[in-house]
Structures are given as structure tokens and as C-alpha cells.
Design a protein around this motif. Sequence first.
Motif, PDB file in Angstrom:
ATOM      1  N   LEU A 273       0.826  -1.207   0.000  1.00  0.00           N
ATOM      2  CA  LEU A 273       0.000   0.000   0.000  1.00  0.00           C
ATOM      3  C   LEU A 273       0.859   1.256   0.000  1.00  0.00           C
ATOM      4  N   LYS A 274       0.574   2.132  -0.934  1.00  0.00           N
ATOM      5  CA  LYS A 274       1.181   3.473  -0.919  1.00  0.00           C
ATOM      6  C   LYS A 274       0.030   4.438  -0.673  1.00  0.00           C
ATOM      7  N   ALA A 275      -0.094   4.872   0.586  1.00  0.00           N
ATOM      8  CA  ALA A 275      -1.202   5.756   0.933  1.00  0.00           C
ATOM      9  C   ALA A 275      -0.767   7.202   0.771  1.00  0.00           C
ATOM     10  N   GLY A 276      -1.661   8.015   0.248  1.00  0.00           N
ATOM     11  CA  GLY A 276      -1.338   9.427   0.071  1.00  0.00           C
ATOM     12  C   GLY A 276      -2.549  10.294   0.360  1.00  0.00           C
ATOM     13  N   ALA A 277      -2.325  11.595   0.474  1.00  0.00           N
ATOM     14  CA  ALA A 277      -3.423  12.510   0.797  1.00  0.00           C
ATOM     15  C   ALA A 277      -4.474  12.525  -0.310  1.00  0.00           C
ATOM     16  N   THR A 278      -4.044  12.336  -1.560  1.00  0.00           N
ATOM     17  CA  THR A 278      -5.017  12.406  -2.653  1.00  0.00           C
ATOM     18  C   THR A 278      -5.336  11.043  -3.263  1.00  0.00           C
ATOM     19  N   ARG A 279      -4.433  10.077  -3.106  1.00  0.00           N
ATOM     20  CA  ARG A 279      -4.666   8.780  -3.759  1.00  0.00           C
ATOM     21  C   ARG A 279      -3.931   7.656  -3.032  1.00  0.00           C
ATOM     22  N   ASP A 280      -4.597   6.503  -2.960  1.00  0.00           N
ATOM     23  CA  ASP A 280      -3.946   5.292  -2.444  1.00  0.00           C
ATOM     24  C   ASP A 280      -3.661   4.366  -3.617  1.00  0.00           C
ATOM     25  N   PHE A 281      -2.482   3.732  -3.585  1.00  0.00           N
ATOM     26  CA  PHE A 281      -2.218   2.680  -4.560  1.00  0.00           C
ATOM     27  C   PHE A 281      -2.098   1.381  -3.787  1.00  0.00           C
ATOM     28  N   TRP A 282      -2.935   0.411  -4.127  1.00  0.00           N
ATOM     29  CA  TRP A 282      -3.125  -0.813  -3.316  1.00  0.00           C
ATOM     30  C   TRP A 282      -2.897  -2.037  -4.198  1.00  0.00           C
ATOM     31  N   VAL A 283      -2.096  -2.989  -3.734  1.00  0.00           N
ATOM     32  CA  VAL A 283      -1.828  -4.201  -4.524  1.00  0.00           C
ATOM     33  C   VAL A 283      -1.884  -5.439  -3.638  1.00  0.00           C
ATOM     34  N   ALA A 284      -2.524  -6.492  -4.139  1.00  0.00           N
ATOM     35  CA  ALA A 284      -2.474  -7.800  -3.473  1.00  0.00           C
ATOM     36  C   ALA A 284      -1.988  -8.823  -4.494  1.00  0.00           C
ATOM     37  N   VAL A 285      -1.291  -9.828  -4.003  1.00  0.00           N
ATOM     38  CA  VAL A 285      -0.736 -10.839  -4.914  1.00  0.00           C
ATOM     39  C   VAL A 285      -1.210 -12.235  -4.507  1.00  0.00           C
ATOM     40  N   GLN A 286      -1.382 -13.065  -5.512  1.00  0.00           N
ATOM     41  CA  GLN A 286      -1.787 -14.458  -5.263  1.00  0.00           C
ATOM     42  C   GLN A 286      -0.919 -15.329  -6.171  1.00  0.00           C
ATOM     43  N   PRO A 287       0.044 -16.076  -5.588  1.00  0.00           N
ATOM     44  CA  PRO A 287       0.869 -16.945  -6.440  1.00  0.00           C
ATOM     45  C   PRO A 287       0.001 -17.957  -7.186  1.00  0.00           C
ATOM     46  N   ASP A 288       0.459 -18.372  -8.346  1.00  0.00           N
ATOM     47  CA  ASP A 288      -0.309 -19.262  -9.215  1.00  0.00           C
ATOM     48  C   ASP A 288      -0.711 -20.544  -8.464  1.00  0.00           C
ATOM     49  N   ALA A 289      -2.021 -20.814  -8.407  1.00  0.00           N
ATOM     50  CA  ALA A 289      -2.523 -21.957  -7.631  1.00  0.00           C
ATOM     51  C   ALA A 289      -2.070 -23.282  -8.248  1.00  0.00           C
ATOM     52  N   GLY A 290      -2.033 -23.351  -9.585  1.00  0.00           N
ATOM     53  CA  GLY A 290      -1.636 -24.590 -10.260  1.00  0.00           C
ATOM     54  C   GLY A 290      -0.203 -24.972  -9.908  1.00  0.00           C
ATOM     55  N   TRP A 291       0.676 -23.987  -9.900  1.00  0.00           N
ATOM     56  CA  TRP A 291       2.091 -24.218  -9.556  1.00  0.00           C
ATOM     57  C   TRP A 291       2.196 -24.730  -8.116  1.00  0.00           C
ATOM     58  N   LEU A 292       1.409 -24.095  -7.219  1.00  0.00           N
ATOM     59  CA  LEU A 292       1.459 -24.499  -5.813  1.00  0.00           C
ATOM     60  C   LEU A 292       0.975 -25.939  -5.636  1.00  0.00           C
ATOM     61  N   MET A 293      -0.098 -26.312  -6.366  1.00  0.00           N
ATOM     62  CA  MET A 293      -0.615 -27.686  -6.263  1.00  0.00           C
ATOM     63  C   MET A 293       0.454 -28.695  -6.691  1.00  0.00           C
ATOM     64  N   LYS A 294       1.194 -28.292  -7.744  1.00  0.00           N
ATOM     65  CA  LYS A 294       2.244 -29.204  -8.244  1.00  0.00           C
ATOM     66  C   LYS A 294       3.334 -29.406  -7.188  1.00  0.00           C
ATOM     67  N   VAL A 295       3.784 -28.290  -6.563  1.00  0.00           N
ATOM     68  CA  VAL A 295       4.874 -28.440  -5.585  1.00  0.00           C
ATOM     69  C   VAL A 295       4.390 -29.189  -4.337  1.00  0.00           C
ATOM     70  N   VAL A 296       3.100 -29.026  -4.009  1.00  0.00           N
ATOM     71  CA  VAL A 296       2.551 -29.765  -2.866  1.00  0.00           C
ATOM     72  C   VAL A 296       2.565 -31.262  -3.181  1.00  0.00           C
ATOM     73  N   ALA A 297       2.125 -31.619  -4.411  1.00  0.00           N
ATOM     74  CA  ALA A 297       2.071 -33.036  -4.799  1.00  0.00           C
ATOM     75  C   ALA A 297       3.466 -33.655  -4.731  1.00  0.00           C
ATOM     76  N   LYS A 298       4.452 -32.881  -5.226  1.00  0.00           N
ATOM     77  CA  LYS A 298       5.835 -33.401  -5.205  1.00  0.00           C
ATOM     78  C   LYS A 298       6.366 -33.487  -3.779  1.00  0.00           C
ATOM     79  N   GLY A 299       6.157 -32.410  -3.009  1.00  0.00           N
ATOM     80  CA  GLY A 299       6.708 -32.322  -1.654  1.00  0.00           C
ATOM     81  C   GLY A 299       6.098 -33.327  -0.701  1.00  0.00           C
ATOM     82  N   ASN A 300       4.862 -33.717  -0.956  1.00  0.00           N
ATOM     83  CA  ASN A 300       4.196 -34.653  -0.052  1.00  0.00           C
ATOM     84  C   ASN A 300       4.786 -36.063  -0.122  1.00  0.00           C
ATOM     85  N   ASP A 301       5.585 -36.321  -1.180  1.00  0.00           N
ATOM     86  CA  ASP A 301       6.257 -37.628  -1.262  1.00  0.00           C
ATOM     87  C   ASP A 301       7.419 -37.722  -0.272  1.00  0.00           C
TER      88      ASP A 301
END
Lengths: 714, 93
Positions: A608-636
Motif C-alpha cells: 500500500l502506498k497511501a497518500g493525501a489524494t490517492r492510495d495505490f493498493w496491490v495484493a498478490v496471489q501466487p499461481d494456484a496450479g504451480w502451488l498444487m504441483k509443488v505440494v504433490a511433489k513435496g508430499n512424497d
Amino acid sequence: MPVLGRACLILALVACAYGIGASLYGARTGRREWADSGRRAVYALAGLLTVSFGVLELAFLRSDFSFATVATHSSTTTPGFYKGAAVWSSQEGSLLLWAWLLAMWSSLVLFSTRRRMRDITPYATAMLLGFGAFFCGLLVFAASPFHVLASAPAEGNGLNPLLRHPSMMIHPPMLYSGYTLFTVPFAFAVGALAARRVDAEWIRSTRRFALAAWFFLGIGILLGARWSYSELGWGGYWAWDPVENASLMPWLTGTAFLHSVMIQEKRGMLKVWNVSLVLATGVLAILGTFLVRSGILDSIHAFGASTLGKPFVAFIALLAAGSIALVVSRRDLLRTENRLDSLLSREAMFLLNNLVLVGLCFVVFWGTFFPLISEAVTGQKASVGPPWFDRYTVPLALMLVLLSGIGPVIAWRRATAANTRRNFLFPSACAALCAVALLPVHVAQKPLALCMFAFAAFVAGSIGQELVRGVRARRAMASESVPLAAVQLVRRNRRRWGGYTIHVGMAVLFVGVAASSTFQHTRDASLVPRQTVRVDGYDVRYVKATGRVADDPDGTGAFMTLGAVLDVSKGGRHVATLRPARNYYPGDPSQGTVGQYIMGDATSEVGLKAGATRDFWVAVQPDAGWLMKVVAKGNDLPPSAGGLALAAIAQRYAERPPPADFRLIASPLVTWIWLGGMIVAAGGLVALWPAPDLARRRVTASLRARVAQELGRA
Amino acid sequence: MDALAALLVFVVLVAAVALVVAPLRRGRTERLIAAEEARREELEAAKEAKYLEIRDAEMDFRMGKLSEADFRALDRQLRAEAVEILRDLDRLT
């Protein structure tokens, strides 16, 4: 020490039952010692619940998992700061907090009124203890915080990660202080009706508590909005969620009450209205607690769901039916002493303001309970969304802001054409000037927003004019310097000037709401490093991905953090570097060696970059498909390799990141919402600041006179 | 229940009972409130409200919210009402 905690709860319930009986006996027979004993039962209740609350708090701080509630709502990995506040994340702990705050505030009000209103206070004491008995009953029979597990687990489930935010630590105590403080005027209204003494004395004695309730509830609502904005990852601060609405409803009727009591105090009017408003506010405060705790309506506050619906519904029905019966039975006493002299008067504006506030409350109530209403009528659960709420609340909010500018400058009783012209010329000019100044820019295409800005300018103009004229009047009366006259003006009528400050704060807040909701630019984009996206004229470049293990910069106890570094610029000029991230917390071990860390709870840490006239707001979500793959591999891998696997995943994510989903929002004037809230809080403090106690002065004066008389005789 | 917990519960129980029953051990019965006292409180509240109304009317006049004629009439009426309240208070004395 669970035995001590449980024993104190049982004793607290007994104290409530005894206190209700003693107070009512004292009230009916006129025997003061019984009324005093009932009052002391409230002090005892406060002491007993303090011990209970202390025992539970200590168990959380010591991570004593033999307490079932500690095992399910805390863990050794929960940061210390959040362990202390995890008490009220559990249902049992939050009910105990409610009861404890109720007992503390009740003790304070009964101590401060112990020599006044002796006919009303025993009934009010019984009512306050009735609230205490209900919550102690729940804690003893339905939701004990001192339930002990047969064998204590080595580790607890941990605090819900969504609640690991500084706002959330203060938000529930603020809301509950608001709710419990609203029971004070409720109880005294019941006492006044029961004792058949409906003059303004009970209002005067409890007004500060009603104002404190309004103040705390307002701060709680604002902190909740701030939490939603910076933690929930959707980019807004108000979603018309049932639990948000639950806190807003008593705040709206409480606001109406604080305005209309002035008419009863000054003119002896609106007695039925005031009593009804304060009783409705008390019932809505319990309804608010019920909505958070029952899970009856779908809400983002799913952590509050429970099975306490039936006792709450029965209690609310009893309170509502009892309130209506009491008002109807005392209608002969509640006759107005005066009539409205003119529709162009401050009384009429207060009445209109009350109608708007109650109308707003009705809209919120209808929209909140629509799923239940539709299910009862059609058999299907349908809900209404923000557009439905906006359709009705926006015009009402516009009227409210306009009235908050008209009220301060219009005279009591009757405004004449000449003084109306004189008083409204400057504020109207401010509003017109603001509208004209905004016409050339694109604001003109949004007439409702333009009206809000113009009305806010009207409020600023009217309060500014009041201040200047007030200072002039004081200087003419007392020949003071300008700063001294301004200070004296506020000191001599803190309630009025605190109220005016609140009006300005609300206008600033509504400007922020209107601007940020009307002129917001949102963009969802999937990016890989070195890609750029444009939002509202800002160029946002995804510089690099980041990955960390057991190194959460916000200290929330996250096990893994995957994030991004973004460069925001406008016209080639650097504006900000933002670091949104996604925090992952340990979950159910049955989800595998790596899955337990990634498939469990996750929260957004926004950039968040908050300012008197404007806020700039960003949220991120890593790719779910990639995460599922690493979980499948890591669970072994074997369970002992979990930590190393996570470190490898975080490093891999930082070095060769998959595409990440970003939500980017540019919102104008969001900061004005928080600034307006702070101005409102400052105004509330000015109004709350204690003035010299008139009653004490009266007593002192009469004692002095007696001393002089007796000395004269001698 | 361990001995320490039992002792603490006993201490809390004794303290709570002592606090609550103290007014009943005074050995005398006092009336909660006389009708006269209630009436006096009511009149005192009405007096304070009337004084506040008089001061507000004066401030409204000085700030230009009331014409002089309106203010004079209103002030006269409010002061007459205040005098009535003071008379009622004097009758109680």
C-alpha cells in the motif's frame, strides 16, 4: 487454575441472581440497604469476572493447552502479542469479555450515580444484572471457557491468521465496549419507566455513557474497516457484511438518540421517541453480539459461528417485548411538554436527522436479514449485495451530511427569513463554490459524488462560520483575545463543539467514501517478472518475486511468505516500491509433508502506498496450479524433511517464479476516511471530557449554607 | 481440586459475600427515597435545563440566529419559566 475461573463464573451467576432480587426488593419496599446491597452485587460481579478473565488470559499467555479453548485458539508459535488477544477470538473468551466489560461499566455508572436517582437506580441495577445473568448463564451452562481436556495436546491449533492484525486486537474490545455501554442508558430508561420518573435526569446522568458507547462502537467499526482494507485482500473497506452491519445498526440509532435527547433536555419533547430509541439501541447491541456469535447469516466472520442462536433469540425477544410493553404501559407519563414551534427550527432539523438515521438503520436491517426474510416467505435464501444497499443508503447519507451542516446554524424554536438568509449565505456559497470548482473536472459526470463534495463544503462553511461568530460573540462579552475566546467557547460548551467537530469529521469521512467508491480504478492481471501493467495512468512493473521461510516481516507467525516487488511510476517518475505478499500458516498435518503448510490458512499482506489524494493498493496471489504441483511433489518426502522442502520451494519461487495474479487498485481520497475518523474521535473526546459535576457543586453549596446557618445559630 | 485453588475460591467467596451483605449489617433501616427528594431532583434538573436554554438563546442572539425582537420575547418567556421552577423549589424548602 480452571477451577478458580469456573468457580468465579458460578459465583458471578449467583451474584447476579441475588443482586436482581435485592435491587427489586429494595425498589418495591423503599428499603435503601437492600438497594445498596444489590448495587454492591454489581461490584462483586465485576471482581469475580476480573478474576475469571485473568485466569483465562494467563492460560493463553502461558500456552496452557489443558484449557480446550486455548488449545483450539492459540499455539506456541502464535506471536506473544497475539496470544494475549487470542482470548476474544474464541466464542467462550469473547462472551467472557462481554460480561466482564458489562460488569466494569455497570460498576462505574452505579458508583457515579450512587447518591442520585435513588428511585431509578435499583431498577437499572436489576436490568444490568439481568444482562450479566444472561451472559454468565451462557458461560456456565453453554460455552464454558474453563473446559479442561483429559490430556493436553503438545501444540494448539493457533490463532486464525486473519485475526493477526493490530486492528483486530483492539477492534473487538472497542465493539464490545460500545455494545456493553449501550446497555447502561437502556437499563436506566427501563428504570425511569419502572419508577415512573421520566424527566430528563436519567438522560443527564447516563448521557456520557451513551456518548462513550457511541465513541467506542464508532472506533471499533472504523478499525474493522481498516482491517478489511489491509488484510482481506479484496481492496475495500466496507462490504455490507452482516457482522459489519450488526455493529452499524446500534451506532445509527445511538447517534439518533444522542441528537434527540437534546430536545427532551431543552424542551421536554420526544419522550416516547427517546425512550424507544434507547431501548431499540440496547436490543440492537445484543442483536449485534448474536449475529457475530450465532453464524445464522453467511459472513466473512465465519470464525464466529456457533450454536448459541436459541438462547440469544429468546433473550432478544424478551428484551424487545418487555421494552414495548413498558413504553405502552407508561404512555400517559410520556406526554410531550411542548409542541414544535416551527418546521424551520433546530428541533425540526433534529427530528429530520433522526428520521434519516432510523431510515438508514431500517435499510441496513432489511438488507442484513433479507436472506432470512426471503427464506421465510419463498422458501429460498436470497441475499442482497452492495448495489442494493447503495441504492438506498447513498441518498440518505447525502441528506445526513446536508443536515449536519444545517443543524448547527439554524436557531432553536423558530428561524426567521432574515436570520435564515444571514446564516445560510456563507455555507451555501461554500457549497456552490466547491461545485463550480469541480465542474470542469470529471467529477461533474457523477452527480451524487458532486453533491456529497458540495454538501461537505456546506458543513465546513457552517461550522467555520459558527466558530468565527462564536469567538466574536465571546470577545464582545468578555473582551478576550482570539485564541482565549476560542478555547473558552469550546470549554463552556464542550458537548456542542465536540459535536460540531464530529460533524466536520463525518463530512471528511463521507468525502473519502464518495471519492474512493466512485472514482476507483481496479485491474486484475497475471504477470511474470519484468512485465508492466497500467492502472489509472500509473505504470506498475513486476520487478521480482520473493520467497521467505519463518521470516515474516509483519511478525504474524507465518511459516512461509511468497511475495513480489513492484515498481510504481507515473510519467516516468518513480512513485513507490510496493511489496505485496501471501502468508502461509501451518494447518492440518494430514495434508502431507508440504501440504500442511500450503493448504492450510493463508492471508494477503497488501502493498500500500497511501497518500493525501490517492492510495495505490496491490495484493498478490501466487499461481494456484504451480502451488498444487509443488505440494504433490513435496508430499512424497518424509515428514522430517518438511522444513527443508519449504525452504527449497521459497527459493525456487524467488528465482524462477511462475505467473502471479495481482489485484491493483488506485483509489482517490481513501486516507480522508481514516482522517475523518480521527477527527470524529477527537470530537468525541472533546464532548466526553468531564465537566465539573453540577450535582457535587450543588451538594457542596447546600452543605456550606448549612454550616453557615448552624454557625449563625451557635 | 488442589488445596491452593480451594483456598482461593474460599477467599473470593468470603470477599464477595462480605462486600454484598455489608449494607444489610448496618442494623438500621433507611428509606430509599422520599417523594420530596425525587421532586427536588426533578426540579433541579428542570432548572439546569432552563438555564442552559437561556444561555443558548443569548448565544444564538449574539451570533445572529435570532432577531432582537424574537430574542427579547423568548428570553422573557424562558426567564418566567425559570422563575416558576425556582418558586416550586422554594416551596419544597
